[in-house]
Write a protein that holds these residues in place. Structure first.
Motif, PDB file in Angstrom:
ATOM      1  N   TYR A 193       6.494   6.102  15.678  1.00  0.00           N
ATOM      2  CA  TYR A 193       7.490   5.879  14.624  1.00  0.00           C
ATOM      3  C   TYR A 193       7.735   7.150  13.815  1.00  0.00           C
ATOM      4  CZ  TYR A 193       6.550   1.279  16.331  1.00  0.00           C
ATOM      5  OH  TYR A 193       6.397   0.223  17.186  1.00  0.00           O
ATOM      6  N   SER A 194       6.665   7.828  13.474  1.00  0.00           N
ATOM      7  CA  SER A 194       6.825   9.060  12.691  1.00  0.00           C
ATOM      8  C   SER A 194       6.874  10.308  13.570  1.00  0.00           C
ATOM      9  CB  SER A 194       5.652   9.220  11.708  1.00  0.00           C
ATOM     10  OG  SER A 194       4.463   9.537  12.415  1.00  0.00           O
ATOM     11  N   ASN A 195       6.370  10.188  14.800  1.00  0.00           N
ATOM     12  CA  ASN A 195       6.199  11.377  15.652  1.00  0.00           C
ATOM     13  C   ASN A 195       5.387  12.456  14.931  1.00  0.00           C
ATOM     14  OD1 ASN A 195       7.577  10.554  18.050  1.00  0.00           O
ATOM     15  ND2 ASN A 195       9.470  10.696  16.863  1.00  0.00           N
ATOM     16  N   PHE A 196       4.458  12.010  14.130  1.00  0.00           N
ATOM     17  CA  PHE A 196       3.592  12.941  13.389  1.00  0.00           C
ATOM     18  C   PHE A 196       2.147  12.591  13.747  1.00  0.00           C
ATOM     19  CE2 PHE A 196       1.310  14.603   9.712  1.00  0.00           C
ATOM     20  CZ  PHE A 196       1.944  15.821   9.513  1.00  0.00           C
ATOM     21  N   ARG A 197       1.621  13.376  14.673  1.00  0.00           N
ATOM     22  CA  ARG A 197       0.258  13.082  15.163  1.00  0.00           C
ATOM     23  C   ARG A 197      -0.787  13.749  14.265  1.00  0.00           C
ATOM     24  NH1 ARG A 197       1.377  15.575  20.932  1.00  0.00           N
ATOM     25  NH2 ARG A 197       2.457  16.986  19.487  1.00  0.00           N
ATOM     26  N   VAL A 198      -1.871  13.023  14.085  1.00  0.00           N
ATOM     27  CA  VAL A 198      -2.979  13.549  13.273  1.00  0.00           C
ATOM     28  C   VAL A 198      -4.285  13.293  14.017  1.00  0.00           C
ATOM     29  CG1 VAL A 198      -4.113  13.516  11.011  1.00  0.00           C
ATOM     30  CG2 VAL A 198      -1.673  12.938  11.177  1.00  0.00           C
ATOM     31  N   GLY A 199      -5.129  14.302  14.040  1.00  0.00           N
ATOM     32  CA  GLY A 199      -6.470  14.162  14.613  1.00  0.00           C
ATOM     33  C   GLY A 199      -7.501  14.546  13.569  1.00  0.00           C
ATOM     34  N   VAL A 253      -7.785   9.092  15.132  1.00  0.00           N
ATOM     35  CA  VAL A 253      -6.358   9.456  15.168  1.00  0.00           C
ATOM     36  C   VAL A 253      -5.580   8.442  14.346  1.00  0.00           C
ATOM     37  CG1 VAL A 253      -6.514  10.525  17.452  1.00  0.00           C
ATOM     38  CG2 VAL A 253      -5.917   8.092  17.268  1.00  0.00           C
ATOM     39  N   ASN A 254      -4.367   8.819  13.965  1.00  0.00           N
ATOM     40  CA  ASN A 254      -3.536   7.826  13.282  1.00  0.00           C
ATOM     41  C   ASN A 254      -3.019   6.801  14.292  1.00  0.00           C
ATOM     42  OD1 ASN A 254      -1.979  10.071  14.179  1.00  0.00           O
ATOM     43  ND2 ASN A 254      -0.284   9.534  12.837  1.00  0.00           N
ATOM     44  N   VAL A 255      -3.017   5.560  13.855  1.00  0.00           N
ATOM     45  CA  VAL A 255      -2.560   4.445  14.694  1.00  0.00           C
ATOM     46  C   VAL A 255      -1.460   3.727  13.919  1.00  0.00           C
ATOM     47  CG1 VAL A 255      -3.214   2.330  15.897  1.00  0.00           C
ATOM     48  CG2 VAL A 255      -4.851   4.226  15.746  1.00  0.00           C
ATOM     49  N   GLU A 256      -0.232   3.919  14.393  1.00  0.00           N
ATOM     50  CA  GLU A 256       0.913   3.335  13.688  1.00  0.00           C
ATOM     51  C   GLU A 256       1.201   1.932  14.223  1.00  0.00           C
ATOM     52  OE1 GLU A 256       4.062   6.275  13.880  1.00  0.00           O
ATOM     53  OE2 GLU A 256       3.011   7.514  12.388  1.00  0.00           O
ATOM     54  N   ASN A 257       2.138   1.283  13.538  1.00  0.00           N
ATOM     55  CA  ASN A 257       2.497  -0.086  13.915  1.00  0.00           C
ATOM     56  C   ASN A 257       3.972  -0.300  13.619  1.00  0.00           C
ATOM     57  OD1 ASN A 257       2.629  -3.229  13.243  1.00  0.00           O
ATOM     58  ND2 ASN A 257       0.916  -2.830  14.589  1.00  0.00           N
ATOM     59  N   MET A 287       1.154  -1.273   8.324  1.00  0.00           N
ATOM     60  CA  MET A 287      -0.143  -1.477   8.988  1.00  0.00           C
ATOM     61  C   MET A 287      -0.724  -0.179   9.533  1.00  0.00           C
ATOM     62  SD  MET A 287      -0.773  -4.657   8.655  1.00  0.00           S
ATOM     63  CE  MET A 287       0.028  -4.450   7.072  1.00  0.00           C
ATOM     64  N   THR A 288       0.011   0.898   9.447  1.00  0.00           N
ATOM     65  CA  THR A 288      -0.475   2.195   9.940  1.00  0.00           C
ATOM     66  C   THR A 288      -1.800   2.573   9.283  1.00  0.00           C
ATOM     67  OG1 THR A 288       1.727   2.999  10.430  1.00  0.00           O
ATOM     68  CG2 THR A 288       0.070   4.668   9.910  1.00  0.00           C
ATOM     69  N   VAL A 289      -2.697   3.097  10.093  1.00  0.00           N
ATOM     70  CA  VAL A 289      -3.963   3.607   9.555  1.00  0.00           C
ATOM     71  C   VAL A 289      -4.074   5.089   9.915  1.00  0.00           C
ATOM     72  CG1 VAL A 289      -6.471   3.349   9.443  1.00  0.00           C
ATOM     73  CG2 VAL A 289      -5.038   1.337   9.863  1.00  0.00           C
ATOM     74  N   CYS A 290      -4.455   5.879   8.930  1.00  0.00           N
ATOM     75  CA  CYS A 290      -4.556   7.330   9.107  1.00  0.00           C
ATOM     76  C   CYS A 290      -5.745   7.718   9.983  1.00  0.00           C
ATOM     77  CB  CYS A 290      -4.739   8.013   7.761  1.00  0.00           C
ATOM     78  SG  CYS A 290      -3.367   7.850   6.637  1.00  0.00           S
ATOM     79  N   ALA A 291      -5.638   8.897  10.553  1.00  0.00           N
ATOM     80  CA  ALA A 291      -6.695   9.446  11.403  1.00  0.00           C
ATOM     81  C   ALA A 291      -8.030   9.550  10.669  1.00  0.00           C
ATOM     82  CB  ALA A 291      -6.270  10.825  11.885  1.00  0.00           C
ATOM     83  N   GLU A 292      -7.978   9.995   9.424  1.00  0.00           N
ATOM     84  CA  GLU A 292      -9.221  10.227   8.676  1.00  0.00           C
ATOM     85  C   GLU A 292      -9.973   8.923   8.449  1.00  0.00           C
ATOM     86  OE1 GLU A 292      -6.183  11.201   8.018  1.00  0.00           O
ATOM     87  OE2 GLU A 292      -6.118  13.158   7.031  1.00  0.00           O
ATOM     88  N   ARG A 293      -9.221   7.886   8.045  1.00  0.00           N
ATOM     89  CA  ARG A 293      -9.903   6.603   7.814  1.00  0.00           C
ATOM     90  C   ARG A 293     -10.396   5.993   9.114  1.00  0.00           C
ATOM     91  NH1 ARG A 293      -5.879   3.369   4.684  1.00  0.00           N
ATOM     92  NH2 ARG A 293      -4.588   5.202   5.035  1.00  0.00           N
ATOM     93  N   VAL A 330      -1.265  19.966   6.523  1.00  0.00           N
ATOM     94  CA  VAL A 330      -1.031  18.723   5.769  1.00  0.00           C
ATOM     95  C   VAL A 330      -2.389  18.099   5.480  1.00  0.00           C
ATOM     96  CG1 VAL A 330      -0.031  16.397   5.842  1.00  0.00           C
ATOM     97  CG2 VAL A 330       1.246  18.334   6.798  1.00  0.00           C
ATOM     98  N   GLY A 331      -2.690  17.967   4.223  1.00  0.00           N
ATOM     99  CA  GLY A 331      -4.006  17.450   3.829  1.00  0.00           C
ATOM    100  C   GLY A 331      -4.063  15.942   3.861  1.00  0.00           C
ATOM    101  N   PRO A 332      -5.263  15.385   3.735  1.00  0.00           N
ATOM    102  CA  PRO A 332      -5.428  13.931   3.765  1.00  0.00           C
ATOM    103  C   PRO A 332      -4.713  13.247   2.602  1.00  0.00           C
ATOM    104  CG  PRO A 332      -7.514  15.023   3.251  1.00  0.00           C
ATOM    105  CD  PRO A 332      -6.545  16.091   3.602  1.00  0.00           C
ATOM    106  N   CYS A 333      -4.213  12.058   2.858  1.00  0.00           N
ATOM    107  CA  CYS A 333      -3.513  11.300   1.818  1.00  0.00           C
ATOM    108  C   CYS A 333      -4.517  10.819   0.764  1.00  0.00           C
ATOM    109  CB  CYS A 333      -2.754  10.122   2.425  1.00  0.00           C
ATOM    110  SG  CYS A 333      -3.792   8.714   2.860  1.00  0.00           S
ATOM    111  N   GLY A 334      -3.995  10.316  -0.331  1.00  0.00           N
ATOM    112  CA  GLY A 334      -4.858   9.890  -1.433  1.00  0.00           C
ATOM    113  C   GLY A 334      -5.842   8.803  -1.038  1.00  0.00           C
TER     114      GLY A 334
HETATM  115  N1  THU Z   1      -1.297  10.414   8.386  1.00  0.00           N
HETATM  116  C1  THU Z   1      -2.615  10.557   8.696  1.00  0.00           C
HETATM  117  O1  THU Z   1      -3.071  10.096   9.741  1.00  0.00           O
HETATM  118  N2  THU Z   1      -3.399  11.223   7.823  1.00  0.00           N
HETATM  119  C2  THU Z   1      -2.954  11.779   6.673  1.00  0.00           C
HETATM  120  O2  THU Z   1      -3.760  12.245   5.896  1.00  0.00           O
HETATM  121  C3  THU Z   1      -1.529  11.841   6.389  1.00  0.00           C
HETATM  122  C4  THU Z   1      -0.703  10.890   7.161  1.00  0.00           C
HETATM  123  C5  THU Z   1      -0.420   9.715   9.352  1.00  0.00           C
HETATM  124  C6  THU Z   1       0.111   8.394   8.890  1.00  0.00           C
HETATM  125  C7  THU Z   1       1.355   8.274   9.712  1.00  0.00           C
HETATM  126  O3  THU Z   1       1.019   7.746  10.979  1.00  0.00           O
HETATM  127  C8  THU Z   1       1.816   9.707   9.900  1.00  0.00           C
HETATM  128  O4  THU Z   1       0.693  10.520   9.614  1.00  0.00           O
HETATM  129  C9  THU Z   1       2.971  10.109   9.014  1.00  0.00           C
HETATM  130  O5  THU Z   1       2.705   9.867   7.687  1.00  0.00           O
END
Ligand code: THU
Length: 137
Positions: free
Chosen positions: A25-31, A45-49, A54-60, A88-92
């Protein structure tokens, strides 16, 4: 404390695992690669939906995987965002979750596809963390 070579190796793990991200959906991959106290590297990794929230970030996902494996103490975290040139740093939300299991001086590196790398700590990313003393780990 880990040295530069260890952080470089951890960051390479984050770069490699970012290719497994599910981000149609975002085409923004995170590892994310988390170095545990026993030397194990746990990745996420980030797992979108299609229900976007419902998306969960890679860090969590990395933290959840590590806790599932019985690892609760982390020495370093590396994050790769190959679809952005800039770091791009981790979200809040992820900063809060990471801080549950780490000392404020735990090193974090994040970088995109460009040359710039940010080397920081969870304490810098989540300052004035007044609930830190409630930690149970
Ligand atoms: N995302 C992460 O996995 N980690 C972050 O710290 C920032 C955002 C993911 C969530 C979503 O799948 C995509 O990046 C775009 O926001």
């Amino acid at each position: 404390m880990i040295d530069k070579e260890q952080m470089d190796a951890l960051y390479i793990e984050a770069q490699k695992i970012a290719m497994s991200a599910y981000a149609p959906y975002s085409n923004f991959r995170v590892g994310a690669a988390l170095l545990c106290e026993d030397g194990t590297v746990v990745k996420g990794v980030n797992v979108e939906n299609r229900s976007y929230g419902m998306t969960v970030c890679a860090e969590r996902n990395a933290v959840a995987a590590a806790i599932t494996m019985g690892k609760r103490r982390f020495l370093a975290l590396a994050i790769s965002t190959p679809d952005s040139a800039e770091p791009v740093g981790p979200c809040g939300a992820c900063r809060q979750v990471i801080s549950e299991f780490t000392a404020p001086d735990m090193p974090i590196r994040f970088a995109g596809s460009g040359k710039k790398q940010v080397n920081t700590t969870i304490g810098e990313l989540l300052p004035l963390d007044s609930l830190h003393d409630l930690n149970k780990n």
